[in-house]
Design a protein around this motif. Sequence first.
Motif: not given
Length: 153
Positions: A93-98, A119-126, A137-138, A131-132
Motif C-alpha cells: 500500500w502506497a509504496a511509492d513516496l512520490e 509486479c506493477r504499480k496500480q493504476t489508481t491510488i488506494s 486480488l482482482a 483497497e490495495a
Amino acid sequence: MVSSLQLLSSGSKKFDDAKLYRIVVGTLQYLCITRPDISFAVSKISQFMQCPLLAHWKVVKRLLRYLQGTKEHGILIHPSTDYRLYGFADADWAADLEDRRSVTGYCVFLGPNLITWCCRKQTTISRSSTEAEFRSLAAYEGELVWLTNLLAE
C-alpha cells in the motif's frame, strides 16, 4: 534490491550517461522473462529512465552483481501430472513516496511450475491497505480466470 530502499527522482547527483542507463535497464527488462526474482528491482529502476541519478545507477550495479553471482538461477519446468492452479497475490500500500500508488504482485503455478507472474504499480491510488489488497486480488483473479479458460480449451 534492498526492499526498504526508497528511490526518489531527486536527492543525489545526476548520472552522466543516461543512454548507458537506459541500455542496461532495457536489457534487464528482457531478462525478467526468465528471472522473475529480479522483476521488482527492475520495475523500480525502470521508473527513472528519463533522468537517472547516481543512486539509481548504484542499484543497477548491485543488481548486475547479484546476477553475476546467480547465473545458475532461472525458471525450471519439472514434469508433473498435477494440473491444478495455485497462486499468491499481495500488495504494498502506497509504496511509492512520490505518487503514493500501491504495487500489485502475484504469481500463478501450474502444479509445481511457475507459469505467470506480475509486479506493477496500480493504476489508481488506494485509500486504504484493504483497497490495495483488493485491487491486487482482482488482478490476480482476472489472470486466474483467463488461465482457467485457456486450459479448458
